[in-house]
Design an enzyme around this catalytic site. Structure first.
Site, PDB file in Angstrom:
ATOM      1  N   SER A 145       0.862  -1.181   0.000  1.00 10.81           N
ATOM      2  CA  SER A 145       0.000   0.000   0.000  1.00 10.81           C
ATOM      3  C   SER A 145       0.896   1.227   0.000  1.00 10.81           C
ATOM      4  O   SER A 145       2.071   1.136   0.375  1.00 10.81           O
ATOM      5  CB  SER A 145      -0.840  -0.001   1.285  1.00 10.81           C
ATOM      6  OG  SER A 145      -1.387   1.291   1.539  1.00 10.81           O
ATOM      7  N   TYR A 158      -1.999  -1.490  10.481  1.00 14.68           N
ATOM      8  CA  TYR A 158      -2.008  -1.610   9.012  1.00 14.68           C
ATOM      9  C   TYR A 158      -0.710  -1.064   8.413  1.00 14.68           C
ATOM     10  O   TYR A 158      -0.049  -1.734   7.610  1.00 14.68           O
ATOM     11  CB  TYR A 158      -3.214  -0.847   8.465  1.00 14.68           C
ATOM     12  CG  TYR A 158      -3.414  -0.979   6.968  1.00 14.68           C
ATOM     13  CD1 TYR A 158      -3.902  -2.155   6.416  1.00 14.68           C
ATOM     14  CD2 TYR A 158      -3.122   0.081   6.113  1.00 14.68           C
ATOM     15  CE1 TYR A 158      -4.094  -2.270   5.041  1.00 14.68           C
ATOM     16  CE2 TYR A 158      -3.310  -0.028   4.744  1.00 14.68           C
ATOM     17  CZ  TYR A 158      -3.803  -1.206   4.216  1.00 14.68           C
ATOM     18  OH  TYR A 158      -3.992  -1.325   2.854  1.00 14.68           O
TER      19      TYR A 158
HETATM   20  C1  BGC Z   1      -6.252   1.478   2.157  1.00 11.47           C
HETATM   21  C2  BGC Z   1      -7.406   2.331   1.686  1.00 11.47           C
HETATM   22  C3  BGC Z   1      -6.975   3.779   1.542  1.00 11.47           C
HETATM   23  C4  BGC Z   1      -5.728   3.884   0.708  1.00 11.47           C
HETATM   24  C5  BGC Z   1      -5.202   5.307   0.608  1.00 11.47           C
HETATM   25  C6  BGC Z   1      -5.104   1.692   1.221  1.00 11.47           C
HETATM   26  O1  BGC Z   1      -4.007   0.918   1.591  1.00 11.47           O
HETATM   27  O2  BGC Z   1      -6.630   0.123   2.174  1.00 11.47           O
HETATM   28  O3  BGC Z   1      -8.461   2.208   2.606  1.00 11.47           O
HETATM   29  O4  BGC Z   1      -8.000   4.519   0.927  1.00 11.47           O
HETATM   30  O5  BGC Z   1      -4.729   3.054   1.236  1.00 11.47           O
HETATM   31  O6  BGC Z   1      -5.136   5.943   1.839  1.00 11.47           O
END
Ligand code: BGC
Length: 260
Positions: A145, A158
């Site tokens: 991410s 996360y």
């Molecule tokens: C998350 C999303 C978020 C995006 C940008 C991703 O890793 O799962 O919920 O919108 O990052 O912030």
């Protein structure tokens, strides 16, 4: 560019919805045989199998909780029994977790994000690499991410899990490179899936989000899938040990367009 993955054996974790489903469909359209891993919703997985059949592809579905090592081992045994191994792992399953400030977070909820996003990704990568190193070919692509790099208040589990998968990727890439096996990651920004519905479904939150994206729009799962396809194919034969961001420029820190 014509990407041809005919006959390749792929596993997509979290493949029954969102980004995973888009990648599974793209792999199948390029000729790969695709195993769809899912945890709970067998109906969605069944629908995926039907869609793949409709485009004349070959697919199976495998239910497994990737945070459970034993379940991952038996998922890979099923792959061995069905297709005699694996060529492409899309290490995609993940959860956002409960949103909470670090000092208010529930320890078990925090831990379960790490168990799915990090331990799950490791269990699958480890089983896949056992096979890929032995056959001296294969690709492991993990979904991280933008939050492997950008801090995100109320999501410390996360962000920590995604940064950890990024470093795990670099290290496993170094280990596997002598065997001709590539290990890399794709880092999506904001993509329109169920995981962030509460944002794209809400005008005020959406406006705030768009301010963080230079291309000024939310991404579509297919835009992650098309890059994933390139990365697992020979078109990216010289790319390993890195995260490729697909984020509309989010990691370009657009706030700095107003001065430093
Ligand atoms: C998350 C999303 C978020 C995006 C940008 C991703 O890793 O799962 O919920 O919108 O990052 O912030």
């Amino acid at each position: 560019m014509n990407i041809n993955l005919t006959g390749k054996r792929a596993l997509v974790t979290g493949g029954s919805s969102g980004i995973g489903a888009a990648i599974a469909m793209a792999l199948s359209a390029a000729g790969a045989r695709v195993a769809i891993n899912y945890i709970g919703e067998s109906k969605r997985a069944d629908r995926m199998l039907q869609s793949i059949k409709q485009q004349h592809g070959e697919a199976i579905s495998i239910q497994a909780d990737i945070s459970d090592h034993k379940a991952v081992v038996s998922m890979f045994r099923k792959l061995d029994a069905t297709w005699d191994g694996i060529d492409i792992l899309i290490n995609n399953a993940g959860i956002d977790g409960v949103s909470a400030l670090g000092w208010k977070a529930d320890a078990d909820a925090w831990k379960s994000v790490i168990e799915v996003n990090l331990f799950g990704a490791f269990h699958c990568a480890s089983e896949a690499l056992k096979r890929m190193v032995a056959q001296k070919s294969g690709v492991v692509l993990s979904t991280t991410s933008v939050h492997e790099e950008i801090a995100w208040s109320r999501h410390s589990a996360y962000t920590a899990s995604k940064a950890a998968v990024s470093m795990m990727t670099k290290t496993l890439a170094q280990e596997a490179a002598p065997y001709g096996v590539r290990v890399l990651a794709i880092g999506p920004g904001a993509v329109k899936t169920r995981i962030n519905r509460s944002v794209w479904d809400n005008a005020k939150r959406m406006k705030n989000l768009l301010g963080k994206i230079p291309l000024n729009r939310i991404g579509e799962p297919d835009e992650i899938a098309s890059m994933a396809l390139v990365l697992v194919s020979d078109a990216a034969s010289y790319v390993t040990g890195r995260t490729i961001f697909v984020d509309g420029g989010m990691t370009d820190y657009p706030d700095f367009s107003h001065g430093g």
